[in-house]
Design a protein around this motif. Structure first.
Motif, short mmCIF file in Angstrom:
data_model
loop_
_atom_site.label_atom_id
_atom_site.label_comp_id
_atom_site.label_asym_id
_atom_site.label_seq_id
_atom_site.Cartn_x
_atom_site.Cartn_y
_atom_site.Cartn_z
N LEU D 67 35.00 47.94 41.25
CA LEU D 67 35.29 48.89 42.33
C LEU D 67 36.62 49.62 42.18
CD1 LEU D 67 34.05 46.91 45.46
CD2 LEU D 67 32.84 48.65 44.15
N SER D 68 37.46 49.17 41.27
CA SER D 68 38.77 49.82 41.13
C SER D 68 39.41 49.45 39.80
CB SER D 68 39.71 49.39 42.27
OG SER D 68 40.05 48.04 42.11
N GLY D 69 40.45 50.18 39.46
CA GLY D 69 41.26 49.81 38.30
C GLY D 69 40.78 50.34 36.97
N LEU D 70 39.69 51.11 37.01
CA LEU D 70 39.11 51.61 35.77
C LEU D 70 39.10 53.13 35.82
CD1 LEU D 70 37.93 49.70 33.66
CD2 LEU D 70 35.66 50.21 34.53
N ALA D 81 39.04 45.33 41.11
CA ALA D 81 38.22 44.59 42.07
C ALA D 81 36.81 44.46 41.53
CB ALA D 81 38.21 45.30 43.42
#
Lengths: 365, 365, 365, 365
Positions: D67-70, D81
């Motif tokens: 869901l995040s960080g990419l 996440a």
């Protein structure tokens, strides 16, 4: 790194403004706390843009879901996961800034640090990240309210050079919410609205100061050396996007007088020890003294403006840029619930730290 | 609790002003750093009282001993223990205050928190605790100097309402040390000396603002959300006794202008990306941008004064007290090396955090 | 790094075997705990070599000094600094090994990691470092004893293949101390003494297993996921030099039977919930269940032996080495107080963590 | 609390088996790591039940979402996440156990600790929580593989008293996956299958030992005192549900021989320093020495069995219970990817800690 805040009441946030969702995990929340999504939603709604013409016109319904840690309406002592989905993210507004570093933004520093940057909306540096903090802060606030009757009231103290005249001992949340800029002094509020309208028209922005009072904190919270209550509050507040300064009690102004004028005499009131004045802002030697906490946070004018600005590109060319997107000409009104949330997180953390170290929730005598 | 600062370069302090010694343990200092007691002593000597008539007349030779972590003049990567013995502690000066809470001191809050209090000299709340920080800061400074040529220069910006006119880009340590009050503006310095002499005569005290500039920090240090470089600096500075406020870059004053006036345009200078102004104070989005760090810390007037003051006793009687002991009428000059030490500790910590997370000591490109 | 243990009751150790001193700082010890140097000395004396012919003949008086955190015989809630001076360090015994990596020691890995190594006595990898843990453990033990009447009894369960037959429910510290090898089974103890004498004569060494029982831990300590009580005990035990394995309750042997044989039935005894057997070793799902904690730690045979061994030098030559120095042919007897100390540190930490998170020192019902 | 693992590569998990989802947040993953959901899914699929008749028949598709960080297929340095939705949770299977404490489960201890318990599926104590660890471990593994070519191979070493004969230096993942019980010795594998089928028929369960080898770890990872690589591995492994023991290298068995038999002689092979044997299990003094890491984890027989068992109710009545639900008669095969995941998490953490402290990814010389 740097996505976790607190030691005993620990919050870890995640998510970017242009991803599918953002949220947080709270670890350390005590069990048996009654909690519902409504407790959190009420604070998210205060942070949400689009509440008046004074803020960005982006639509962010920001509905929170509690995904874990709750059982039959009470916390279980397990980690709580809160999630808020993103909607209405217009990445194309950002496309033109893929290769341009916006002045006084984190574009350049994030790219330098990581060698990669989610340029759609600013990644983790976006103020949208504060959704997760406000959600977590609502849980902390519930804990503080139920266990100690603590009240946290933030408000806009000043925008540009327009300062409100507000009594921190008496100000109520309803007074704050009655103002479209969250300044409970009606005259100042009206002037602030006017000032914001003016800069929006010219594509510019304003800054100011948010004040926050916390009533009902028992004496004894905080730790003497590096874990000072005011040091942790300072860290929490300076971690908010656009914050440039922090002060507690008499703050910078308090440095003008003499010690004999500045010291807070101890007195007995209603049979209990109090201070006659509160220039200490409720904290002495890093530990709460039972008086109201008083603090202020300086926010610079919003970096994103429509006016043309000089900057450089990733490949080192000097250019003039004009931002699009939909941005607040003044973040102060929406910063109020964020300041309150950070105050709640610091206090919940110190409440539990104090309880663990001394076996007491409040004073020793 | 609260005796540890930092995550990668970790300092844990211990000791009271009236015990046998105080000191700290540094864990995480990289190996192969050349280090000697002289590197540390030079900073302790700056913090030491009795350097001029302007500070307390207590004699504190404050000789540091390095008890571990060093081998043949270099750090080994093991924890470093630094120890400074106490001398000339006159506990009897404090005896009369055993049962009295000094106004705006930590006497009351420590007693409330712990149910016990080392009333001889203030225990951990004594400013003497900062000996350990200054010692640790000297190690951090050595690391920053050798690895990156970083320069940290603090100075007294203002005492009472007397402000110096100092160019943070040009100020040198020698200029600062040339002033008995550590204000490198000679006219202001003279006025400050006079003001301090005057309050000493009347048994009162003064406060003011310390400024600090850090030159040579590479772009990329700091973390985007809660581990912001300025948030950690704020926590470090507010953990210093008597600190009441912190600001970075344009700070509180910077909230007056508009965004178009406040933003720092990016430019190309000597082929590299720079900002035309430095209202950001060298930090954008919590991460260093390669410009000088600029920060300020507000210190209230010293709480201990000779003038009679109203207060209460442990058993709840209102009394008038007069302090004895030997105390600084103005801590600002001696706060300068402490502010520098805290800046060094925060920067060393973020240097190592950055290196661990990205595998690079400096920028990614 | 890695010199700090615990989160709420935090111990940071420092010092090398051939430096001036070693010690630790304890942060988080609750206030008002009665404490004296004698409380600590009694445990250091148990760890000290030279207690019988079975251990090294080095003289280490190991007198502890408490340098901070104590006031009129009670802890103040401030960090406690404990210091033990080194004496009788014969560095010249080590000179010949400056350039040789002793097999199965940390010489090679420390040099590889840090690029520098305090070869005089092994630096931080020396078992002498455990002086600081035993000192800290004594403080933790005092806290556990006074607040909960907890008893920690370690003993040598096995040396080589000679296992004692000991009832963990009944074993008393006096029984353990009556044996020169700290095995409270007299027959096994005699056989162990004989075995150690034999290997000493041939310049070789032995290993074995230390068992430890902790009685009186209330149900409810420990955390469900990564902060499991047994996980933290495992980390503590594996951090002891020469430890190669850890088990709790039925351990490795318990994997042989079926679930129906292994499960601990719950029963009511004296009106309270208990388990009929204790294959869980007092911990279920990472949380204490009110039964005695049972754990075991495997220690390899001492690496330093007098027999010639094959190894290499720093510059890559294969050589045969013969160690000198004065070393234990079997560390097991002296490992007993170290295992107890680590158990005490883990339990004190979880006691305070539990108290902070739930507001209760013991069970919720 | 206790939901976070690691210091530099930090994983925080959340979620219960009968809630809407579970997941984790990874903070500290370096930027620019290529990563996709497929990298994680492959490991989740190995942990997933229903892969053969030997495991529970629950259907858990366990699809991971990042869901995040990419950003554009690479990590950005921001917190990641990961989320996995729960499906097919049959709470009614658990209804009858609402008021009964299952023997050797965490039902009783969780209720005692928190005063509340999510009795539907065991809450955080459910083995389903390991979904989040396996997901996080897959990210750690990707980092270790790309940066250092590290290979982590776990396998079932023993079930009940049936031990496989496996060469840790040669064993490949494909060999492991070829066995329905993940034991790469075909004869032992067949016997294990038979044993599991037998206990399933009788409603009972089995335990055993999982082994894990890690090849390619550079010398120098780990820290000397409390941050020992083996101590952190022990903590990681003992945090897995049902784990009762941990050993590294020669482990408990290695305590039988003499030092001269146990020490690992250093030799020169291919111009580099190696050990002739590997009884150290690749770790000396808590720091990797460049040889393969060898470790073993003991798992007790599954607590949930269909056979009638004696227990007590919340209100203190002794009763006989029979579990329903769908449970593994032997968790060992599914424990293999969990052990690997914990090994990956510990190694990624120490990789980054080493890099931060020394500025090097690998050895200093």
């Amino acid at each position: 790194m740097g996505s976790t805040f607190g030691r005993a009441f620990r919050v870890t946030t995640w998510g970017e403004s242009h991803g599918p969702a953002l949220g947080c995990v709270i670890d350390g929340c005590p069990p048996l706390l009654p909690l519902s999504e409504a407790d959190i939603q009420i604070e998210l709604d205060r942070r949400r843009p689009g509440q008046s013409r004074l803020t960005t016109s982006r639509k962010e319904p920001d509905r929170v879901e509690i995904l874990s840690g709750l059982f039959e309406g009470k916390t279980t002592g397990s980690s709580l996961a809160l999630l808020v989905r993103n909607e209405d993210a217009r990445s194309k507004d950002y496309e033109r800034i893929e290769d341009v570093f916006r002045p006084s933004h984190a574009d350049y520093t994030q790219e330098v640090k990581y060698g990669i940057r989610n340029w759609k909306g600013g990644g983790r540096a976006s103020a949208r990240e504060t959704v997760a903090r406000v959600a977590a802060g609502a849980v902390a606030r519930k804990l503080l309210t139920l266990d100690h009757g603590i009240e946290i009231v933030g408000y806009v103290h000043r925008i540009r050079d327009i300062a409100g005249d507000v009594d921190p001992d008496g100000v109520a949340r309803a007074d704050v919410e009655a103002s479209p800029v969250r300044c409970p002094d009606p005259a100042a509020s009206a002037a602030m609205v006017e000032a914001i309208d003016a800069v929006r028209a010219e594509g510019d922005s304003l800054g100011g100061v948010v004040a926050c009072v916390v009533r009902g904190v028992p004496a004894g919270w905080g730790e003497p050396v590096f874990g000072k209550l005011d040091a942790d509050l300072a860290a929490g507040m300076l971690s908010i996007p656009a914050a440039k300064g922090f002060e507690v009690g008499s703050g910078f102004e308090g440095t003008i007088g003499k010690g004999s004028e500045h010291n807070d005499p101890f007195i007995i009131r209603d049979g209990a020890i109090h201070t006659a004045a509160n220039r200490s802002g409720g904290i002495q030697g890093g530990i709460s003294n039972g008086e109201s906490l008083l603090l202020r946070v300086a926010f610079k004018p919003t970096s994103t403006i429509r006016k043309p600005q000089q900057t450089v590109t990733r490949d080192g060319r000097e250019v003039t840029m004009e931002a699009r997107g939909r941005h607040d000409p003044c973040v102060l009104p929406r910063a109020v619930p964020i300041v309150e949330a950070m105050a709640a997180l610091v206090l919940a953390d110190h409440y539990l730290r104090h309880r663990g170290q001394t076996g007491r929730a409040g004073p020793a005598f």
